[in-house]
Write an enzyme that holds these catalytic residues in place. Structure first.
Site, PDB file in Angstrom:
ATOM      1  N   LYS A 185     -32.160 -68.729  -9.182  1.00  0.00           N
ATOM      2  CA  LYS A 185     -33.047 -69.865  -9.475  1.00  0.00           C
ATOM      3  C   LYS A 185     -33.799 -70.297  -8.220  1.00  0.00           C
ATOM      4  O   LYS A 185     -35.014 -70.485  -8.260  1.00  0.00           O
ATOM      5  CB  LYS A 185     -32.208 -71.023 -10.045  1.00  0.00           C
ATOM      6  CG  LYS A 185     -33.020 -72.237 -10.454  1.00  0.00           C
ATOM      7  CD  LYS A 185     -32.317 -73.053 -11.524  1.00  0.00           C
ATOM      8  CE  LYS A 185     -31.136 -73.846 -11.006  1.00  0.00           C
ATOM      9  NZ  LYS A 185     -31.534 -74.999 -10.162  1.00  0.00           N
ATOM     10  N   ARG A 244     -39.174 -70.285  -5.386  1.00  0.00           N
ATOM     11  CA  ARG A 244     -39.938 -70.019  -4.161  1.00  0.00           C
ATOM     12  C   ARG A 244     -40.916 -68.871  -4.362  1.00  0.00           C
ATOM     13  O   ARG A 244     -42.043 -68.905  -3.841  1.00  0.00           O
ATOM     14  CB  ARG A 244     -38.965 -69.742  -3.010  1.00  0.00           C
ATOM     15  CG  ARG A 244     -38.239 -71.027  -2.547  1.00  0.00           C
ATOM     16  CD  ARG A 244     -36.948 -70.724  -1.825  1.00  0.00           C
ATOM     17  NE  ARG A 244     -36.310 -71.892  -1.227  1.00  0.00           N
ATOM     18  CZ  ARG A 244     -35.539 -72.773  -1.873  1.00  0.00           C
ATOM     19  NH1 ARG A 244     -35.311 -72.619  -3.167  1.00  0.00           N
ATOM     20  NH2 ARG A 244     -34.994 -73.785  -1.245  1.00  0.00           N
ATOM     21  N   GLY A 254     -34.754 -80.620  -9.840  1.00  0.00           N
ATOM     22  CA  GLY A 254     -34.877 -81.232  -8.518  1.00  0.00           C
ATOM     23  C   GLY A 254     -35.569 -80.312  -7.530  1.00  0.00           C
ATOM     24  O   GLY A 254     -36.341 -80.763  -6.681  1.00  0.00           O
ATOM     25  N   ARG A 292     -32.460 -89.294  -9.751  1.00  0.00           N
ATOM     26  CA  ARG A 292     -32.053 -88.625  -8.498  1.00  0.00           C
ATOM     27  C   ARG A 292     -32.880 -89.116  -7.303  1.00  0.00           C
ATOM     28  O   ARG A 292     -34.044 -89.453  -7.444  1.00  0.00           O
ATOM     29  CB  ARG A 292     -32.158 -87.099  -8.677  1.00  0.00           C
ATOM     30  CG  ARG A 292     -31.204 -86.611  -9.756  1.00  0.00           C
ATOM     31  CD  ARG A 292     -31.234 -85.125  -9.910  1.00  0.00           C
ATOM     32  NE  ARG A 292     -30.720 -84.460  -8.727  1.00  0.00           N
ATOM     33  CZ  ARG A 292     -30.741 -83.148  -8.569  1.00  0.00           C
ATOM     34  NH1 ARG A 292     -31.267 -82.372  -9.499  1.00  0.00           N
ATOM     35  NH2 ARG A 292     -30.249 -82.608  -7.475  1.00  0.00           N
ATOM     36  N   SER A 324     -29.515 -80.362   3.201  1.00  0.00           N
ATOM     37  CA  SER A 324     -30.257 -80.099   1.967  1.00  0.00           C
ATOM     38  C   SER A 324     -31.352 -79.083   2.187  1.00  0.00           C
ATOM     39  O   SER A 324     -32.292 -79.313   2.952  1.00  0.00           O
ATOM     40  CB  SER A 324     -30.878 -81.404   1.440  1.00  0.00           C
ATOM     41  OG  SER A 324     -31.853 -81.096   0.458  1.00  0.00           O
ATOM     42  N   GLN A 377     -33.426 -78.333  -0.024  1.00  0.00           N
ATOM     43  CA  GLN A 377     -34.644 -78.841  -0.677  1.00  0.00           C
ATOM     44  C   GLN A 377     -35.458 -79.682   0.296  1.00  0.00           C
ATOM     45  O   GLN A 377     -36.676 -79.569   0.361  1.00  0.00           O
ATOM     46  CB  GLN A 377     -34.275 -79.643  -1.926  1.00  0.00           C
ATOM     47  CG  GLN A 377     -33.678 -78.769  -3.008  1.00  0.00           C
ATOM     48  CD  GLN A 377     -33.286 -79.542  -4.247  1.00  0.00           C
ATOM     49  OE1 GLN A 377     -33.372 -80.762  -4.287  1.00  0.00           O
ATOM     50  NE2 GLN A 377     -32.847 -78.824  -5.272  1.00  0.00           N
ATOM     51  N   ASP A 396     -23.384 -75.813  -5.382  1.00  0.00           N
ATOM     52  CA  ASP A 396     -23.539 -75.852  -6.842  1.00  0.00           C
ATOM     53  C   ASP A 396     -22.314 -75.303  -7.584  1.00  0.00           C
ATOM     54  O   ASP A 396     -22.276 -75.322  -8.814  1.00  0.00           O
ATOM     55  CB  ASP A 396     -24.778 -75.043  -7.258  1.00  0.00           C
ATOM     56  CG  ASP A 396     -26.066 -75.714  -6.785  1.00  0.00           C
ATOM     57  OD1 ASP A 396     -26.060 -76.947  -6.590  1.00  0.00           O
ATOM     58  OD2 ASP A 396     -27.068 -74.999  -6.606  1.00  0.00           O
ATOM     59  N   LYS A 435     -26.351 -84.860  -7.859  1.00  0.00           N
ATOM     60  CA  LYS A 435     -26.887 -83.636  -8.475  1.00  0.00           C
ATOM     61  C   LYS A 435     -27.396 -83.984  -9.884  1.00  0.00           C
ATOM     62  O   LYS A 435     -27.650 -85.136 -10.183  1.00  0.00           O
ATOM     63  CB  LYS A 435     -25.802 -82.557  -8.489  1.00  0.00           C
ATOM     64  CG  LYS A 435     -25.403 -82.093  -7.090  1.00  0.00           C
ATOM     65  CD  LYS A 435     -26.554 -81.372  -6.415  1.00  0.00           C
ATOM     66  CE  LYS A 435     -26.190 -80.945  -5.008  1.00  0.00           C
ATOM     67  NZ  LYS A 435     -27.352 -80.377  -4.296  1.00  0.00           N
ATOM     68  N   ARG A 483     -24.521 -77.237 -15.233  1.00  0.00           N
ATOM     69  CA  ARG A 483     -23.305 -76.688 -14.616  1.00  0.00           C
ATOM     70  C   ARG A 483     -22.028 -77.352 -15.163  1.00  0.00           C
ATOM     71  O   ARG A 483     -20.956 -76.771 -15.123  1.00  0.00           O
ATOM     72  CB  ARG A 483     -23.379 -76.774 -13.093  1.00  0.00           C
ATOM     73  CG  ARG A 483     -24.592 -76.004 -12.555  1.00  0.00           C
ATOM     74  CD  ARG A 483     -24.446 -75.530 -11.139  1.00  0.00           C
ATOM     75  NE  ARG A 483     -25.759 -75.162 -10.601  1.00  0.00           N
ATOM     76  CZ  ARG A 483     -26.379 -74.000 -10.818  1.00  0.00           C
ATOM     77  NH1 ARG A 483     -25.810 -73.065 -11.558  1.00  0.00           N
ATOM     78  NH2 ARG A 483     -27.569 -73.760 -10.312  1.00  0.00           N
TER      79      ARG A 483
HETATM   80  C1  S3P Z   1     -31.464 -75.826  -3.879  1.00  0.00           C
HETATM   81  C2  S3P Z   1     -30.776 -76.573  -2.967  1.00  0.00           C
HETATM   82  C3  S3P Z   1     -29.568 -77.355  -3.305  1.00  0.00           C
HETATM   83  C4  S3P Z   1     -28.963 -76.917  -4.633  1.00  0.00           C
HETATM   84  C5  S3P Z   1     -30.019 -76.746  -5.695  1.00  0.00           C
HETATM   85  C6  S3P Z   1     -31.029 -75.697  -5.283  1.00  0.00           C
HETATM   86  C7  S3P Z   1     -32.675 -75.081  -3.448  1.00  0.00           C
HETATM   87  O1  S3P Z   1     -29.932 -78.715  -3.421  1.00  0.00           O
HETATM   88  O2  S3P Z   1     -27.999 -77.849  -5.050  1.00  0.00           O
HETATM   89  O3  S3P Z   1     -29.431 -76.356  -6.915  1.00  0.00           O
HETATM   90  O4  S3P Z   1     -33.137 -74.189  -4.173  1.00  0.00           O
HETATM   91  O5  S3P Z   1     -33.166 -75.376  -2.342  1.00  0.00           O
HETATM   92  P1  S3P Z   1     -29.921 -79.719  -2.160  1.00  0.00           P
HETATM   93  O6  S3P Z   1     -31.024 -79.347  -1.246  1.00  0.00           O
HETATM   94  O7  S3P Z   1     -30.110 -81.084  -2.760  1.00  0.00           O
HETATM   95  O8  S3P Z   1     -28.569 -79.546  -1.521  1.00  0.00           O
END
Ligand code: S3P
Length: 473
Positions: free
Chosen positions: A57, A62, A130, A158, A203, A205, A355, A382, A433
């Site tokens: 995913k 990306r 997210g 969130r 993080s 993200q 995750d 999450k 999940r």
């Molecule tokens: C992700 C980063 C993680 C993960 C999410 C996917 C990503 O989140 O929990 O399912 O693809 O960068 P966080 O950056 O909030 O830790």
């Protein structure tokens, strides 16, 4: 609804004449389009044979974003066709990329070019995702466009302040709902201001949002990462021709992206998702008689924490045919049933399996002895509060769980099946999940585990139910 204007560098008005679109009135403005579907997961017998989980995913998001930013045509093989990734595809189309799926399942993307994103005509519906939201906020932040982000009830609860803060420092401005949540309107700054940002929370993200904003920012944007998180952005941006330096200072990783980048198109092959494989790794470990091979599983060290912890607990998982796919380490995993023992999980490994805790908690519920986890506050923000959700779900299924502020302590059955939920139902809380973890719990229960709504599984693993039936056939 309150307006939050980004702090930090002054707002650079990129298009003063433009009228500001109104924010959608209510949080959770997106109605859940899926029909709630309850399901009772019952023991199915040993898991055997060979399966292949869908594409990763994180890498799929990306691949679509970077291909959508390149000038020219990219091809993506093995893209995850789950709702979250499709939300990213829809948004990239709104930004001007042309994206289609060939009959052979290969996705074709004609990018729009860094600096040339179009202003979306309507609000960007991020659904449950997210990753789509936070990474795309980074993209918009350094373009002279305004975008409104909306999502489902889970996503709308969130925290987005963690990306609002650095992107505000780069010059973007925001109007967010109370507490820095969606619905949220973002006005990008062009030119944006390059920053050096030390991540206050582990993080990927947030890291990626700043790096993506840096793509269209003059100069060099730096992210300091005290604790390593998944590095797919760094790996893949290099492949698309961005200039990115990764170094180390005082034991911390420093990632520097050179702005005003030109991305070249790239053909990407997406490896299988270790976070999806996780459910089958635990299921085959727990169900007596299982011997299951999961092909093509991504084993990037920033994602492989569950494998280490399961092995520490006594799991029998071997890596077959290790190789590289799309710049990522991959192997086939052969998983045979084993009796697990409880462990203290080292909190330092958490980012590499962030995750996978819900399904690890299921493994712990069947282990001999006690498993303790700590410093997992991130799990509370999450898709659901995963500490509370899994404590409630496993307790309903008959497990012995104590919830703490930062983790769970679980006393395992020593291999005996869980009682099952009886007349109770597990609440999946719009969290894929939780659904799939409790599906695994159902496989090792006496009376079955009923989940109130399994439709969220479609966000990340649309073939889950079919693969479960196939492996247990
Ligand atoms: C992700 C980063 C993680 C993960 C999410 C996917 C990503 O989140 O929990 O399912 O693809 O960068 P966080 O950056 O909030 O830790």
């Amino acid at each position: 609804m309150i307006g939050i204007v980004g702090s930090g560098k002054p707002f650079i008005k990129s298009s003063p004449a433009r009228a500001r679109p109104a924010l959608p009135e209510a949080r959770g403005a997106v109605k859940d389009r899926r029909l709630m579907t309850s399901h009772t997961f019952v023991p199915l017998g040993p898991l055997r044979g060979t399966i292949r989980v869908p594409g990763d995913k994180s890498i799929s998001h990306r691949a679509l974003m970077f291909a959508g930013l390149a000038v020219g045509r990219s091809r993506i093989t093995g893209l995850l066709e789950g709702e979250d990734v499709l939300a990213t595809a829809a948004a990239m189309r709104q930004f001007g990329a042309t994206i289609s799926r060939g009959e052979d399942g290969v996705w074709i993307v004609d990018g729009v070019g860094v600096g040339s994103l179009l202003e979306p005509k309507t609000a960007l519906d991020m659904g449950n995702s997210g990753t789509s939201t936070r990474l795309l906020m980074g993209l918009v932040a350094s373009h002279a466009i305004t975008a409104t982000f909306i999502g489902d009830a889970s996503l709308s609860a969130r925290p987005m302040q963690r990306v609002i803060d650095p992107l505000s420092q780069m010059g973007a401005s925001f109007e967010a709902s109370a507490g820095g949540t969606l619905p949220l309107m973002l006005r990008g700054a062009c030119p944006a201001v390059p920053i050096t940002y030390r991540l206050p929370v582990a993080s990927a993200q947030v890291k990626s949002a700043v790096l993506l904003a840096g793509l269209n920012t003059p100069g060099i944007t730096r992210v300091i990462e005290p604790v390593p998180t998944r590095d797919h952005t760094e790996r893949m941006l290099g492949g698309f021709g961005a200039r990115l330096d990764v170094g180390e200072e005082n034991g911390e990783t420093v990632i520097a992206i050179h702005g005003e980048a030109d991305l070249r198109p790239c053909d990407v092959t997406v490896p299988g998702d270790p976070s999806s494989a996780a459910f089958f790794m635990v299921a085959a470990t727990l169900v007596p008689g299982s011997d299951l091979t999961i092909e093509n599983v991504g084993l990037n060290p920033t994602r492989a924490g569950l494998l280490h912890v399961l092995r520490q607990m006594g799991a029998d998982i071997s890596e077959v045919n290790p190789r590289e796919v799309g710049g990522e380490p991959v192997a086939d995993l052969r998983v045979r049933h084993a009796q697990l023992s409880g462990v203290e999980v080292d909190p330092a490994i958490a980012p590499a399996m962030i995750d996978e805790f819900p399904v690890l908690f299921v493994a712990a519920a069947l282990a001999s002895g006690t498993t303790r986890t700590t410093r997992l506050e991130e799990l509370r923000v999450k898709e659901s509060d995963r500490l509370a959700a899994m404590a409630a779900a496993l307790t309903a299924a008959g497990a012995q769980v104590v919830e703490h502020a930062d983790g769970l302590t679980i006393r395992g059955t020593g291999g005996d099946p869980l009682r099952g939920t009886g007349k109770a139902q597990v609440k999946s809380l719009l969290d894929h999940r939780i659904c799939m973890s409790m599906a695994v719990a159902g496989l090792v229960s006496e009376g079955g585990v009923e989940v109130d709504d399994i439709s969220p599984i479609n966000t990340s693993f649309p073939t889950f139910m079919a693969l479960l039936a196939e492996a247990a056939a």
